[in-house]
Design a protein around this motif. Sequence first.
Motif, PDB file in Angstrom:
ATOM      1  N   THR A  76      -3.341   5.724  -0.440  1.00 36.73           N
ATOM      2  CA  THR A  76      -4.131   4.541  -0.782  1.00 36.73           C
ATOM      3  C   THR A  76      -5.439   4.559   0.000  1.00 36.73           C
ATOM      4  OG1 THR A  76      -2.198   3.186  -1.272  1.00 36.73           O
ATOM      5  CG2 THR A  76      -4.225   2.020  -0.716  1.00 36.73           C
ATOM      6  N   GLN A  77      -6.548   4.309  -0.667  1.00 34.67           N
ATOM      7  CA  GLN A  77      -7.847   4.265  -0.019  1.00 34.67           C
ATOM      8  C   GLN A  77      -8.080   2.887   0.614  1.00 34.67           C
ATOM      9  OE1 GLN A  77     -10.364   6.365   0.470  1.00 34.67           O
ATOM     10  NE2 GLN A  77      -9.704   8.166  -0.680  1.00 34.67           N
TER      11      GLN A  77
ATOM     12  N   ARG B 182     -10.947   0.638   1.814  1.00 34.71           N
ATOM     13  CA  ARG B 182     -12.406   0.465   1.755  1.00 34.71           C
ATOM     14  C   ARG B 182     -12.780  -0.825   2.464  1.00 34.71           C
ATOM     15  NH1 ARG B 182     -10.962   2.856  -3.123  1.00 34.71           N
ATOM     16  NH2 ARG B 182     -12.123   4.783  -3.598  1.00 34.71           N
ATOM     17  N   GLU B 183     -13.731  -0.720   3.382  1.00 29.97           N
ATOM     18  CA  GLU B 183     -14.102  -1.861   4.227  1.00 29.97           C
ATOM     19  C   GLU B 183     -14.511  -3.080   3.415  1.00 29.97           C
ATOM     20  OE1 GLU B 183     -16.966  -0.877   7.145  1.00 29.97           O
ATOM     21  OE2 GLU B 183     -15.756   0.689   8.095  1.00 29.97           O
ATOM     22  N   LEU B 184     -15.365  -2.890   2.411  1.00 27.29           N
ATOM     23  CA  LEU B 184     -15.853  -4.023   1.637  1.00 27.29           C
ATOM     24  C   LEU B 184     -14.707  -4.708   0.885  1.00 27.29           C
ATOM     25  CD1 LEU B 184     -18.139  -5.778   0.630  1.00 27.29           C
ATOM     26  CD2 LEU B 184     -18.555  -4.108  -1.196  1.00 27.29           C
ATOM     27  N   THR B 185     -13.828  -3.922   0.282  1.00 27.47           N
ATOM     28  CA  THR B 185     -12.694  -4.491  -0.462  1.00 27.47           C
ATOM     29  C   THR B 185     -11.780  -5.274   0.457  1.00 27.47           C
ATOM     30  OG1 THR B 185     -12.755  -2.646  -2.034  1.00 27.47           O
ATOM     31  CG2 THR B 185     -10.740  -3.948  -1.951  1.00 27.47           C
ATOM     32  N   ILE B 186     -11.478  -4.696   1.623  1.00 26.57           N
ATOM     33  CA  ILE B 186     -10.609  -5.381   2.581  1.00 26.57           C
ATOM     34  C   ILE B 186     -11.281  -6.655   3.075  1.00 26.57           C
ATOM     35  CG2 ILE B 186      -9.520  -5.210   4.852  1.00 26.57           C
ATOM     36  CD1 ILE B 186      -9.231  -2.203   4.326  1.00 26.57           C
ATOM     37  N   SER B 187     -12.572  -6.588   3.341  1.00 18.20           N
ATOM     38  CA  SER B 187     -13.310  -7.764   3.801  1.00 18.20           C
ATOM     39  C   SER B 187     -13.206  -8.901   2.792  1.00 18.20           C
ATOM     40  CB  SER B 187     -14.780  -7.400   4.040  1.00 18.20           C
ATOM     41  OG  SER B 187     -15.544  -8.543   4.356  1.00 18.20           O
ATOM     42  N   GLN B 188     -13.332  -8.589   1.531  1.00 19.67           N
ATOM     43  CA  GLN B 188     -13.265  -9.612   0.490  1.00 19.67           C
ATOM     44  C   GLN B 188     -11.851 -10.145   0.306  1.00 19.67           C
ATOM     45  OE1 GLN B 188     -14.913  -7.336  -2.759  1.00 19.67           O
ATOM     46  NE2 GLN B 188     -17.031  -7.891  -2.268  1.00 19.67           N
ATOM     47  N   GLU B 189     -10.855  -9.250   0.331  1.00 18.22           N
ATOM     48  CA  GLU B 189      -9.482  -9.675   0.075  1.00 18.22           C
ATOM     49  C   GLU B 189      -8.861 -10.412   1.252  1.00 18.22           C
ATOM     50  OE1 GLU B 189      -7.298  -6.250  -1.109  1.00 18.22           O
ATOM     51  OE2 GLU B 189      -8.188  -6.181  -3.121  1.00 18.22           O
TER      52      GLU B 189
ATOM     53  N   THR C 162       0.858  -1.183   0.000  1.00 15.44           N
ATOM     54  CA  THR C 162       0.000   0.000   0.000  1.00 15.44           C
ATOM     55  C   THR C 162       0.889   1.226   0.000  1.00 15.44           C
ATOM     56  OG1 THR C 162      -0.111  -0.123   2.417  1.00 15.44           O
ATOM     57  CG2 THR C 162      -1.937  -1.085   1.191  1.00 15.44           C
TER      58      THR C 162
ATOM     59  N   ARG D 154     -16.958  -7.496   8.079  1.00 20.24           N
ATOM     60  CA  ARG D 154     -16.927  -6.038   7.987  1.00 20.24           C
ATOM     61  C   ARG D 154     -16.648  -5.409   9.354  1.00 20.24           C
ATOM     62  NH1 ARG D 154     -19.778  -3.846   3.528  1.00 20.24           N
ATOM     63  NH2 ARG D 154     -19.313  -1.785   4.412  1.00 20.24           N
TER      64      ARG D 154
END
Length: 293
Positions: free
Chosen positions: A48-49, A51-58, A44, A63
Amino acid sequence: MSFTHNELRAVEFQRQRLLSQPTLHTSSRRTYEQLRASIRAGLTHPDTQFRELTISQEFGASRNSVRVALAMLAADGLITRGPRRGTILTKQIIDFPVDRVLPRSFDVNPSTATHGMIVLDLESAVLTTPPLIAELLDTRVERIVSYEQMAIFDGEPVYVRSGVSPLVSDADEYFARIASCNAAVAAITDTAAGTDAAPGAPGGDRTAAGIEMEGVFELLFEVPFGHCRSRVEVVGADEHLAKLLGVEEGSPLLLRQQVNYDIHNVAREFSFTHYRGDRATLTSRRVYERGAA
């Protein structure tokens, strides 16, 4: 077809459905550690942004655990959160090799100062060798050079280093060699001007902090570097260190005690480096082979 059989089929169907769905862990500590690892590895970059949803998925995290982990990173001062800017990375974690010789002093080109390291000399003096230092370093020299330095990265202090070196030559000659070392490092730094790699980050070897400091050791002591012995522990910042590093008194610091030896196994330097626990990590790059002692 019996009721029991239908019930068993329903249970099996539910089990298969759950197995086919990704399971999200709920550990905020695990998410926090994984995010810090990605920052430390340079995955990172500033602005760098997050985002909760992106981090949750990766990261396969819930959440809520991501939300708590981001709050922990904000408390560390690594990210900032705002209603318009969102959650962005504002500070890096610097990775220092635990078994590498640190520079005695160097500056970076002013145009790239925010992307490199500045080491400031706070104090230096020639003293009579204390008996304890003479015993620890197994030296009979009558005088030592004592020094204290502070390193600044991205406008913030990251470590304070103090140490002593047995003075085996004339003091003026010794300090002249230090000036020569600084000039040599500055020349290498000038060639790195325009790069944006930070010390400890991928590509950091293009900056002054990434040059082979063993070479600086040889320039300074006029003998090839042999090896070093290091010990690391966690200590609390005393009043002096807290003031220099800009942290609360008692804040955790990583203390590296190191003795540097020349190729003849003669101790040339004994140092204590206090790194800010929130901005630095220490990494060993030694490769252990199977069967090696």
